[in-house]
Design a protein around this motif. Structure first.
Motif: not given
Length: 353
Positions: A118-122, A124-130, A240-248
């Motif tokens: 979650e922190a890495m997505a936040e 970078t504003s990209y999709v983070a995967i673990a 994590q981070g898909t919603d924000k990246f999709y918005q971009t």
């Protein structure tokens, strides 16, 4: 091999394009003190980089943008050459965000992975995967069966890595009351401490014939313990981070890219296969190197932690555009890797004491 100035120009174009998402002209770089060259000289160098296939023009009168080959040259030769920047540490905001994740010494590994992703997505504003540790290498710590109703019960499996999974199942009709207790006793007396894959193997080969026929049916036909392992394995993957990246992407009207990414990220097997590869350090794949047409203009950075022990092995990945800030992500990877390694070392010490 490029000259020093040509590498600095290529680096400046990539950095500027990542920041502005626009073609970069020679005038924009003329004031760069590191390049220290006139606009005409920079324009000639950019023309040479274009002939090499490292830059390209969107149209005849525009500035240049990096090509896939340009990004690959940057990653292979420029980042390592100026790699000291990667090791300079996290920014204050990044360091504080990482510190929050590890604030409690009693946080479980699964929570550490989820919070880190979650922190890495936040940041970078990209999709983070673990991708968490392979659960088959976890060892069995405890097995329980808890009655819920006259016809339903819950099986609970706990591993040495503090992973917990449960499965509700139907109690076979006519089952002797002590049969499930016998199963629980057998597993806890004979199989605790073994890797999970060996628990299943030993149950099938060495112990199943000692159990009630109805319990044998639960283990063989209903796949009671295997279903617990499957659920644990499914929880290895955290995105994590898909919603924000999709918005971009939506703001850039890249709707096809959103649809492609959504289809890809919805398939756990595809995502797992994409990032679960033997590797050391930080790996970067761009565009066609990802071997999936849905990722044509994307980049994937991956880093594995705990390479020596599959039971502790965690892979983090950042999926973003070719224009992503590779240096920023590399710095974040290094900071996160150091923090998680400290956590794993401290956890191992606590288990040994």
């Amino acid at each position: 091999m490029l000259t020093e100035r040509q590498m600095l120009i290529l680096q400046a174009v990539i950095d500027a394009h990542a920041s502005l998402a626009e073609p970069v002209g020679s005038k924009a770089l003329a004031g760069d003190p590191h390049i220290n060259a006139s606009s005409a000289t920079i324009r000639n160098e950019m023309s040479y980089l274009e002939k090499l296939g490292l830059l390209t023009k969107m149209h005849s009168s525009s500035g240049r943008v990096p090509t896939e080959s340009g990004y690959r040259y940057y990653i292979n030769y420029i980042l390592p050459r100026y790699g000291g920047l990667i090791d300079r540490g996290l920014s204050r905001d990044q360091a504080e965000r990482v510190e929050e994740i590890f604030a409690s010494p009693y946080t479980q590994l699964a929570d550490i992975i989820a919070r880190s992703t979650e922190a890495m997505a936040e940041l970078t504003s990209y999709v983070a995967i673990a991708l968490g540790p392979q659960v088959t290498h976890h060892r069995l710590a405890a097995f329980r069966i808890v009655g819920m109703t006259p016809h339903k019960a819950m099986a609970i499996l706990i591993t040495d890595q503090e992973a917990v999974e449960n499965q509700v199942f139907t109690i076979p009709e006519g089952l002797d009351e002590g049969a499930l207790d016998q199963l629980v006793h057998l597993v806890n007396e004979e199989l605790v401490g073994l890797p999970l894959y060996e628990v299943v193997l030993r149950l099938r080969q060495d112990y199943i014939h000692y159990l009630d026929r109805s319990v044998q049916h639960l283990l063989e036909k209903e796949l009671l313990i295997q279903s617990l392992l499957m659920k644990l394995n499914e929880e290895r993957l955290n995105i994590q981070g898909t919603d924000k990246f999709y918005q971009t992407l939506s703001e850039k009207e890249e709707i096809d890219q959103i649809l492609n990414l959504n289809a890809l990220l919805s398939d756990q097997d595809v995502v797992t296969q994409l990032i679960e590869e033997p590797q050391t350090g930080i790996q970067i794949r761009i565009g066609k190197e990802l071997e999936d047409k849905r990722l044509k203009h994307m980049s994937l950075m991956t880093s594995t932690i705990g390479e020596e022990d599959p039971a502790n092995q965690i892979t983090f990945a950042i999926l973003g555009p070719e224009t992503m800030s590779y240096l920023q992500v590399a710095q974040l990877f290094n900071g996160m890797r150091s923090a998680i390694r400290r956590y794993l070392d401290e956890s191992n010490e606590l288990r040994q004491n």
